[in-house]
Design a protein around this motif. Structure first.
Motif, PDB file in Angstrom:
ATOM      1  N   TYR A   1      51.869  39.535  37.893  1.00  0.00           N
ATOM      2  CA  TYR A   1      51.159  39.538  37.162  1.00  0.00           C
ATOM      3  C   TYR A   1      50.338  40.124  36.401  1.00  0.00           C
ATOM      4  O   TYR A   1      50.089  39.533  34.971  1.00  0.00           O
ATOM      5  CB  TYR A   1      49.847  38.357  38.194  1.00  0.00           C
ATOM      6  CG  TYR A   1      48.864  39.071  38.537  1.00  0.00           C
ATOM      7  CD1 TYR A   1      47.904  39.438  38.193  1.00  0.00           C
ATOM      8  CD2 TYR A   1      48.634  39.985  39.873  1.00  0.00           C
ATOM      9  CE1 TYR A   1      46.708  40.816  38.119  1.00  0.00           C
ATOM     10  CE2 TYR A   1      47.603  41.043  40.299  1.00  0.00           C
ATOM     11  CZ  TYR A   1      47.037  41.178  39.859  1.00  0.00           C
ATOM     12  OH  TYR A   1      46.025  41.963  39.896  1.00  0.00           O
ATOM     13  N   ARG A   2      50.284  41.867  36.670  1.00  0.00           N
ATOM     14  CA  ARG A   2      49.752  42.807  35.468  1.00  0.00           C
ATOM     15  C   ARG A   2      50.717  42.637  34.716  1.00  0.00           C
ATOM     16  O   ARG A   2      50.486  43.276  33.384  1.00  0.00           O
ATOM     17  CB  ARG A   2      49.819  44.160  36.576  1.00  0.00           C
ATOM     18  CG  ARG A   2      48.623  43.930  37.611  1.00  0.00           C
ATOM     19  CD  ARG A   2      48.197  45.500  39.028  1.00  0.00           C
ATOM     20  NE  ARG A   2      47.234  45.108  39.750  1.00  0.00           N
ATOM     21  CZ  ARG A   2      46.343  45.664  39.784  1.00  0.00           C
ATOM     22  NH1 ARG A   2      45.805  45.695  38.363  1.00  0.00           N
ATOM     23  NH2 ARG A   2      45.256  45.415  40.064  1.00  0.00           N
ATOM     24  N   ASP A   3      51.932  42.683  34.710  1.00  0.00           N
ATOM     25  CA  ASP A   3      53.815  42.594  34.051  1.00  0.00           C
ATOM     26  C   ASP A   3      54.250  41.517  32.953  1.00  0.00           C
ATOM     27  O   ASP A   3      54.922  41.706  31.850  1.00  0.00           O
ATOM     28  CB  ASP A   3      54.147  43.336  34.110  1.00  0.00           C
ATOM     29  CG  ASP A   3      53.805  44.747  34.888  1.00  0.00           C
ATOM     30  OD1 ASP A   3      52.912  45.374  34.363  1.00  0.00           O
ATOM     31  OD2 ASP A   3      54.955  45.054  36.180  1.00  0.00           O
TER      32      ASP A   3
ATOM     33  N   ALA B   1      47.151  37.546  43.713  1.00  0.00           N
ATOM     34  CA  ALA B   1      48.051  38.222  42.805  1.00  0.00           C
ATOM     35  C   ALA B   1      48.937  36.522  42.868  1.00  0.00           C
ATOM     36  O   ALA B   1      48.912  36.818  41.596  1.00  0.00           O
ATOM     37  CB  ALA B   1      48.665  39.276  43.613  1.00  0.00           C
TER      38      ALA B   1
ATOM     39  N   LYS C   1      46.555  34.495  39.877  1.00  0.00           N
ATOM     40  CA  LYS C   1      46.775  35.570  39.372  1.00  0.00           C
ATOM     41  C   LYS C   1      47.693  35.197  37.986  1.00  0.00           C
ATOM     42  O   LYS C   1      48.042  34.706  36.783  1.00  0.00           O
ATOM     43  CB  LYS C   1      46.255  36.832  39.296  1.00  0.00           C
ATOM     44  CG  LYS C   1      44.529  37.035  39.197  1.00  0.00           C
ATOM     45  CD  LYS C   1      44.399  38.644  39.746  1.00  0.00           C
ATOM     46  CE  LYS C   1      42.991  38.536  39.850  1.00  0.00           C
ATOM     47  NZ  LYS C   1      42.994  40.418  40.439  1.00  0.00           N
TER      48      LYS C   1
ATOM     49  N   LYS D   1      48.315  33.760  34.635  1.00  0.00           N
ATOM     50  CA  LYS D   1      49.271  33.888  33.378  1.00  0.00           C
ATOM     51  C   LYS D   1      50.045  33.310  32.832  1.00  0.00           C
ATOM     52  O   LYS D   1      50.326  32.838  31.411  1.00  0.00           O
ATOM     53  CB  LYS D   1      49.612  35.452  34.034  1.00  0.00           C
ATOM     54  CG  LYS D   1      47.715  36.014  33.442  1.00  0.00           C
ATOM     55  CD  LYS D   1      48.529  37.904  33.634  1.00  0.00           C
ATOM     56  CE  LYS D   1      47.438  38.653  33.348  1.00  0.00           C
ATOM     57  NZ  LYS D   1      47.463  40.573  32.728  1.00  0.00           N
TER      58      LYS D   1
ATOM     59  N   CYS E   1      48.548  44.598  45.161  1.00  0.00           N
ATOM     60  CA  CYS E   1      49.270  43.918  43.975  1.00  0.00           C
ATOM     61  C   CYS E   1      48.565  44.804  43.031  1.00  0.00           C
ATOM     62  O   CYS E   1      48.541  44.794  41.892  1.00  0.00           O
ATOM     63  CB  CYS E   1      48.426  42.444  43.555  1.00  0.00           C
ATOM     64  SG  CYS E   1      46.796  42.191  44.462  1.00  0.00           S
TER      65      CYS E   1
END
Length: 140
Positions: free
Chosen positions: A68-70, A96, A99, A103, A140
């Motif tokens: 998710y961060r990417d 995660a 999130k 996104k 995550c």
């Protein structure tokens, strides 16, 4: 008065609307496993939303890794917008998947979340790919 009924149950029509909407957001491990085992994979993709090391450690067979961060418009431009993306992470204690689903939805994708994450998947005895299932953690 009992605590259970301190607040009256909703009218049937309200319950249908509420629980029907809830099922539009989540899928349980049993339903997903049955679909995967039967080869019913048209229309959706299973997405591991944790870090690549967690994906290498243990994953649902056939899942793709999209931390998710990417997630950005650029990193998701290759994804098919006609599909539903079923996001999962470690467990209900990890967000995660939430999130990641958020996104993807913000980027215009249809999403669902796997209830309980890979921890529930493993606890139910469903197959896992990766290096080991011991010590599953959020990552995550």
């Amino acid at each position: 008065m009992t605590r259970t009924l301190a607040f009256p149950a909703a009218a049937p029509a309200a319950a249908v609307a509420y629980f029907g909407a809830e099922l539009g957001f989540e899928v349980d491990p049993d339903d997903l496993s049955r679909d995967l085992q039967a080869g019913h994979t048209d229309g959706y993709v299973v997405v591991e939303t944790r870090a690549p090391e967690a994906f290498a450690h243990a994953r649902i067979p056939g899942a793709i890794n999209l931390p998710y961060r990417d997630m950005t418009a650029e990193s998701t431009k290759h994804l098919d917008r006609d599909l539903v993306y079923v996001c999962y992470c470690e467990s209900a204690q990890c967000n995660a998947a939430t999130k990641g689903a958020l996104k993807l939805a913000q980027l215009g994708f249809k999403v669902k979340r796997l209830s309980g994450g890979i921890t529930s998947w493993i606890a139910a005895g469903y197959p896992v790919e990766g290096t080991t299932t011991a010590g599953i953690r959020c990552a995550c």
